[in-house]
Write an enzyme that holds these catalytic residues in place. Structure first.
Site, short mmCIF file in Angstrom:
data_model
loop_
_atom_site.label_atom_id
_atom_site.label_comp_id
_atom_site.label_asym_id
_atom_site.label_seq_id
_atom_site.Cartn_x
_atom_site.Cartn_y
_atom_site.Cartn_z
N GLN A 191 2.12 16.59 -39.14
CA GLN A 191 1.99 17.71 -38.06
C GLN A 191 3.24 17.34 -37.07
O GLN A 191 3.60 18.09 -36.30
CB GLN A 191 1.00 17.80 -37.39
CG GLN A 191 -0.43 18.39 -38.38
CD GLN A 191 -1.82 18.31 -37.65
OE1 GLN A 191 -2.65 17.62 -38.00
NE2 GLN A 191 -1.93 19.15 -36.48
N PHE A 222 -5.31 19.87 -39.78
CA PHE A 222 -6.48 19.71 -38.82
C PHE A 222 -6.61 18.70 -37.93
O PHE A 222 -7.73 18.44 -37.28
CB PHE A 222 -7.82 19.88 -39.69
CG PHE A 222 -7.91 20.74 -40.84
CD1 PHE A 222 -8.02 22.10 -40.42
CD2 PHE A 222 -7.79 20.56 -42.04
CE1 PHE A 222 -8.18 23.14 -41.47
CE2 PHE A 222 -7.89 21.48 -43.26
CZ PHE A 222 -7.81 22.63 -42.86
N GLU A 226 -1.77 14.79 -36.96
CA GLU A 226 -0.96 14.82 -35.80
C GLU A 226 -0.22 13.33 -35.45
O GLU A 226 0.72 13.48 -35.13
CB GLU A 226 -1.91 15.30 -34.41
CG GLU A 226 -1.26 15.50 -33.18
CD GLU A 226 -2.20 16.20 -32.20
OE1 GLU A 226 -2.97 16.78 -32.56
OE2 GLU A 226 -1.65 15.93 -30.91
N ARG A 304 -9.51 15.97 -22.70
CA ARG A 304 -9.88 17.30 -23.26
C ARG A 304 -11.31 17.56 -23.01
O ARG A 304 -12.04 18.66 -22.87
CB ARG A 304 -9.29 17.72 -24.37
CG ARG A 304 -9.16 19.28 -24.80
CD ARG A 304 -8.63 19.88 -26.01
NE ARG A 304 -7.13 20.09 -25.58
CZ ARG A 304 -6.52 20.98 -25.11
NH1 ARG A 304 -7.56 22.16 -24.73
NH2 ARG A 304 -5.26 21.33 -25.09
N ARG A 336 -9.46 19.35 -34.80
CA ARG A 336 -9.42 20.70 -34.37
C ARG A 336 -10.47 20.82 -33.15
O ARG A 336 -11.76 20.75 -33.42
CB ARG A 336 -9.95 21.65 -35.57
CG ARG A 336 -9.60 23.08 -35.38
CD ARG A 336 -9.88 23.83 -36.91
NE ARG A 336 -9.35 25.03 -36.87
CZ ARG A 336 -9.53 25.92 -37.90
NH1 ARG A 336 -9.98 25.41 -39.03
NH2 ARG A 336 -8.50 26.93 -37.85
N PHE A 338 -10.08 18.84 -30.48
CA PHE A 338 -9.64 17.44 -29.80
C PHE A 338 -10.28 17.30 -28.57
O PHE A 338 -9.98 17.18 -27.62
CB PHE A 338 -8.11 18.25 -29.44
CG PHE A 338 -6.96 17.22 -29.00
CD1 PHE A 338 -6.50 16.44 -30.13
CD2 PHE A 338 -6.69 16.68 -27.86
CE1 PHE A 338 -5.54 15.17 -29.89
CE2 PHE A 338 -5.86 15.67 -27.32
CZ PHE A 338 -5.23 15.03 -28.46
N THR A 434 -2.57 19.06 -22.90
CA THR A 434 -3.13 18.69 -21.54
C THR A 434 -1.95 17.57 -21.04
O THR A 434 -1.92 17.63 -19.70
CB THR A 434 -4.33 17.98 -21.63
OG1 THR A 434 -4.18 17.03 -22.48
CG2 THR A 434 -5.24 18.91 -22.25
N ALA A 503 -2.65 21.68 -30.74
CA ALA A 503 -3.14 22.09 -29.32
C ALA A 503 -3.24 23.76 -29.48
O ALA A 503 -3.04 24.33 -28.49
CB ALA A 503 -2.19 21.82 -28.32
N GLU A 706 -7.56 26.60 -32.79
CA GLU A 706 -8.89 25.61 -32.84
C GLU A 706 -10.00 26.58 -32.10
O GLU A 706 -11.38 26.19 -32.32
CB GLU A 706 -8.51 24.58 -31.65
CG GLU A 706 -7.46 23.50 -32.22
CD GLU A 706 -7.11 22.71 -31.24
OE1 GLU A 706 -6.18 23.26 -30.13
OE2 GLU A 706 -7.30 21.56 -31.21
N1 MTE Z 1 -5.54 26.09 -40.49
C1 MTE Z 1 -5.26 25.58 -41.78
N2 MTE Z 1 -5.46 26.70 -42.60
N3 MTE Z 1 -5.06 24.16 -41.74
C2 MTE Z 1 -4.88 23.37 -40.76
O1 MTE Z 1 -4.59 22.27 -40.76
N4 MTE Z 1 -5.12 23.11 -38.25
C3 MTE Z 1 -5.91 23.62 -37.27
C4 MTE Z 1 -5.38 25.14 -36.87
N5 MTE Z 1 -5.70 25.84 -38.15
C5 MTE Z 1 -5.10 23.85 -39.56
C6 MTE Z 1 -5.63 25.21 -39.34
C7 MTE Z 1 -5.40 22.97 -36.01
S1 MTE Z 1 -6.23 21.41 -35.41
C8 MTE Z 1 -4.49 23.43 -34.96
S2 MTE Z 1 -4.06 22.64 -33.45
C9 MTE Z 1 -3.82 24.49 -35.33
O2 MTE Z 1 -4.19 25.15 -36.61
C10 MTE Z 1 -2.20 24.25 -35.33
O3 MTE Z 1 -1.36 25.26 -35.75
P1 MTE Z 1 -1.08 26.51 -34.54
O4 MTE Z 1 -0.74 25.84 -33.38
O5 MTE Z 1 -0.05 27.12 -35.08
O6 MTE Z 1 -2.22 27.26 -34.50
N1 LUZ Z 2 -2.77 17.10 -28.95
C1 LUZ Z 2 -2.23 16.46 -27.68
C2 LUZ Z 2 -3.65 18.15 -28.95
O1 LUZ Z 2 -1.51 15.58 -27.78
N2 LUZ Z 2 -2.55 17.14 -26.64
C3 LUZ Z 2 -3.78 18.03 -26.48
O2 LUZ Z 2 -4.01 18.67 -25.44
C4 LUZ Z 2 -4.06 18.69 -27.68
N3 LUZ Z 2 -4.91 19.68 -27.68
C5 LUZ Z 2 -5.54 20.18 -28.79
C6 LUZ Z 2 -5.08 19.67 -29.99
N4 LUZ Z 2 -4.18 18.68 -30.04
MO1 MOS Z 3 -4.88 20.34 -33.70
S1 MOS Z 3 -6.43 19.02 -33.55
O1 MOS Z 3 -4.37 20.23 -32.27
O2 MOS Z 3 -3.90 19.40 -34.72
#
Ligand code: MTE
Ligand code: LUZ
Ligand code: MOS
Length: 758
Positions: A191, A222, A226, A304, A336, A338, A434, A503, A706
């Site tokens: 990611q 998910f 990251e 968070r 997801r 966090f 954050t 995030a 999330e």
């Molecule tokens: N949806 C799918 N299908 N697969 C994933 O890995 N990750 C989730 C969410 N939805 C995820 C998902 C998480 S943890 C985050 S932070 C967001 O997607 C990241 O993508 P976005 O910022 O484009 O929403």
């Molecule tokens: N990652 C991060 C995150 O580095 N900072 C955040 O605030 C956060 N929030 C949600 C998911 N990933």
């Molecule tokens: Mo999602 S926990 O911010 O990758």
């Protein structure tokens, strides 16, 4: 609007790291990891492993040319253990062989002699032993200590919440190959391409410009990729660099489950005070976060938890303390939500227990304390365009709550063994990293001479549909057919210094940057059009559906012709643009600020039927009114909401991560770790809150990734309410996940939960 990846996934055309057509001379890497949770490394014996045919080299920490350090926030994590191991699954050596099976066989034959040191797996024990990742932090609002005597009811208790395995379909992995000039190119399932680049350059002692990272898509992240995709990429990079050969490292599922961190388990204390009317006056909470053996993202996740410790309620007096405890488990990481879900589960538990004490329905307390416009969060930000109450009201109306309640009552009166339960779950989730500095993104847009468009951003596609949303943005700004727009791989040479796609802000940040880059090119195009059409200024010119309009009237000039002419007239058809979220800041000394661009709100009603003889249950439905803003892509957004809800229910109920006292993961396969499947999945109805336009989001939309996961928390309390209908005499301990075994034990064990203190 569909998600264009869907067809490729279904036909098998989509490529993941392990599908990439690899060059000749490919080598395979496998990781040898610690079998002990804490100890001193006495000796690493490679002799048996080296005898395995096909083995080329085995690397240990001493082979690392740069700094053996991968810690992102705190430098406390070695790529390969040198003197000490701190968790089972910690990488010690990397075997490189001509084929994958030999590499794996050799990795198993490495003998690591370890002298045992004490193992701690429990966060409270770690706290007592003084093992903290970072100093504790406290958020304060009002004055808790001097307001308890205003309360008519005070309830204290403890809450446990468990870990969660990410179970992305594509396991961690990377493919690295040497490039001319002593550099390395890495294809990674991450990611955060920049994190992979930074870590690898540090390990190899190379400048960042000699490490190129490319990401096509992920088979899910998910949060698990990251921060925790970097190690495997760096190992593949190390081998490719040292051997001057292409190297692939893909973790088998079980190794992935054993070696990588998960959602943080938390153990928390709460004290809540209310007046007779059910208004919450005081709330105090202490969160013990089980961080595992290294910091990873734990400090940010801890933060968070504090930001979301009051969920969608206004509480005038709050004191919340969060403590990140170092244990001998794999470093836990982003998942997801966090840390938000862990914080929200505790306030929901406190409300549930307070309702029990007061003899009222928890929804009465929930509803009474919802956030209103202008209310202050414990971190100083005030609500703007607050949709807490409206989503609650709409949910009550749309889903005819009185009728549902009546039906449940009748069902429970008629049935001795099956009981139904219902719970409301409102959510409020802050959007922005954050860490303010991370809220930046850039985009690179090219319009080619045939009129086709290429967009590069920092966004990583992991199934959440961000690429499709980026395409929509470009197509909308230019007013062209979306088929003209292609999103490129996420690559560090095209887009540098990226924040992870996390995030929930991937579409917002990268969408805004894309919008800006496209607007610059559009301005160029309008100038060309004005020249051709002899208009006095570009304000007379507009492109609508690929046709240039002059003063609102169609002209003969179409997109392709316009682009060709622009090129001949030597206008710039490429643009790089940058976006940084305005208006956000946070002061970590005062613990006050405006950390979030905006909040996402919504309300879910969760219904469950519990078989009170067997302890098993089935979620009947999850009915939601969710604030999507002005959704950019309702199909994708609905899919995100549904997926997140199921994942949230899984965390709360059937997904149970178990380590034994020696720090060994017992649930390291799908035979022992149960995740929701299609049979588990309830009927989910998601209603889009009307007339919500978000000034801070891309095209007035709101982030979606999330927030809906936290609707799953309602699942826990729906089960609670069902079993209370069966055993009204009992009080139950709050400890997620609420597995069927736990439901059964709660219903029939002799040991009655200690009475809540007053
Ligand atoms: N949806 C799918 N299908 N697969 C994933 O890995 N990750 C989730 C969410 N939805 C995820 C998902 C998480 S943890 C985050 S932070 C967001 O997607 C990241 O993508 P976005 O910022 O484009 O929403
Ligand atoms: N990652 C991060 C995150 O580095 N900072 C955040 O605030 C956060 N929030 C949600 C998911 N990933
Ligand atoms: Mo999602 S926990 O911010 O990758």
């Amino acid at each position: 609007m569909k998600n264009y990846d869907i067809e490729r996934h279904v036909t098998g055309e989509s490529q993941f790291v392990d599908d990439i057509i690899t060059p000749e001379g490919l080598l395979y890497a496998s990781v040898c990891y610690s079998g002990k949770a804490h100890g001193e490394i006495l000796r690493i014996d490679l002799s048996e492993a080296e005898k395995v045919s096909g083995v080329k080299v085995i690397f240990t920490s001493k082979d690392i040319p740069g700094d053996n350090q991968i810690g992102g926030i705190v430098p406390d994590e070695e790529l390969l253990a040198e003197k000490e191991v701190e968790f089972i699954g910690q990488p010690v050596a990397v075997v490189v062989a001509e084929d994958q099976l030999s590499a794996r066989e050799a990795a198993r034959k490495i003998k690591v002699d370890i002298k045992d040191l004490p193992v701690i797996t429990d966060p409270r024990e770690a706290y007592k032993a003084g093992q903290l990742i970072v100093p504790p932090r406290t958020f304060n609002l009002g004055d808790v200590d001097n307001n308890w005597n205003e309360c008519d009811y005070i309830v204290e208790g403890t809450v446990e919440s468990g870990g969660q395995e990410h179970l992305y379909l594509e396991t961690q992995g990377a493919f690295a190959y040497p490039v001319e000039g002593g550099g390395i190119k890495i294809v990674s399932s991450t990611q955060s391409p920049t994190a992979v680049q930074r870590v690898t350059s540090r390990i190899l002692n190379l400048p960042m410009h000699k490490v190129e990272v490319d990401v096509l898509r992920l088979g899910g992240g998910f949060g698990g990729k990251e921060d925790q995709a970097s190690a495997w990429a760096a190992m593949a990079g190390l081998a490719a660099f040292k051997l001057n050969r292409p190297v692939k490292l893909i973790l088998p599922r079980q190794e992935d489950m054993r070696m990588t961190g998960k959602r943080h388990p938390y153990s928390s204390d709460f004290k809540i005070g209310l007046n007779k009317e059910g208004k919450i006056l005081c709330y105090e909470a202490t969160f013990y976060q089980n961080a595992g053996a290294a910091a990873d993202l734990s400090p940010a996740i801890l933060e968070r938890t504090l930001f979301h410790c009051t969920n969608s309620y206004y509480i005038p007096n709050v004191k919340a303390t969060a403590i990140s405890c170092k244990t001998n488990l794999p470093p836990n990481t982003a998942f997801r939500g966090f840390g938000g879900p862990q914080g929200m589960f505790v306030i929901e538990s406190a409300i549930f227990k307070a309702a029990e004490k007061m003899g009222v329905d928890p929804t009465e307390i929930q509803k009474k304390n919802l956030l209103d416009e202008g209310d202050e969060f414990p971190y100083g930000q005030r609500t703007e365009n607050c949709h807490a109450r409206i989503t609650w009201q709409k949910a009550e109306e749309k889903y005819s709550i009185e009728k549902i309640r009546k039906e449940i009552k009748e069902f429970n009166a008629k049935n001795d063994i099956y009981k139904k339960g219902i719970a409301f779950m409102p959510i409020c989730f802050g959007i922005s990293f954050t860490n303010t500095s991370m809220n930046q993104a850039s985009a690179l847009v090219h319009v080619y001479t045939d009129g086709s468009i290429s967009v590069s951003t920092a966004a990583v596609e992991m199934g959440q549909g961000v690429n499709e949303k980026i395409r929509q943005v470009a197509a909308k700004v230019f007013s062209v057919d979306i088929e003209r727009v292609k999103t490129e791989t996420t690559n560090t040479t095209r887009i540098a210094n990226t924040s992870p796609t996390a995030a929930s802000s991937g579409a917002d940040l990268n969408g805004k940057a894309t919008e800006r880059a496209c607007q610059y090119i559009l301005k160029q195009l309008k100038e060309v059009a004005a020249e051709i059409l002899e208009a006095s200024s570009i304000t007379h010119v507009k492109i609508i559906d690929e046709v240039v309009h002059l003063d609102g009237k169609k002209t003969e000039l179409r997109w392709e012709e316009l682009i060709k002419t622009a090129h001949l007239k030597r206008f710039n058809l490429s643009s790089h643009a940058f976006y940084a979220t305005p208006g956000i800041h946070f002061d970590r000394e005062k613990e006050k600020g405006r950390p979030f661009a905006y909040h996402v709100y919504g309300t879910a009603i969760v219904e469950v039927t519990v078989d009170c003889l067997r302890g098993i249950y089935k979620f009947d439905s999850v009915k939601v009114v969710h604030d999507f803003g002005k959704s950019l892509n309702p199909l994708i957004d609905k899919g995100q909401a549904e997926g997140a809800i199921v994942q949230g229910l899984g965390w709360m109920t059937i997904e149970e991560v178990i380590y034994d006292d020696n720090g060994k993961l017992l649930t390291d396969a799908l035979s022992t770790y149960k995740v929701p499947d299609i049979h588990f999945t309830p009927n989910i109805e998601v209603d889009f809150l009307e007339d919500s336009e978000n000034p801070w989001g891309i095209f007035k939309s709101k982030a979606i990734g999330e927030p809906p996961l936290m609707y799953g928390i309602g699942g826990y309390f729906a089960i609670m309410n069902a079993i209370k209908a069966f055993r009204p005499d009992r009080q139950f301990k709050i400890s997620a996940p609420f597995t069927p075994e736990k439901v059964l034990m709660n219903l029939y064990s002799k040991k009655v939960e200690e009475k809540q203190s007053v």
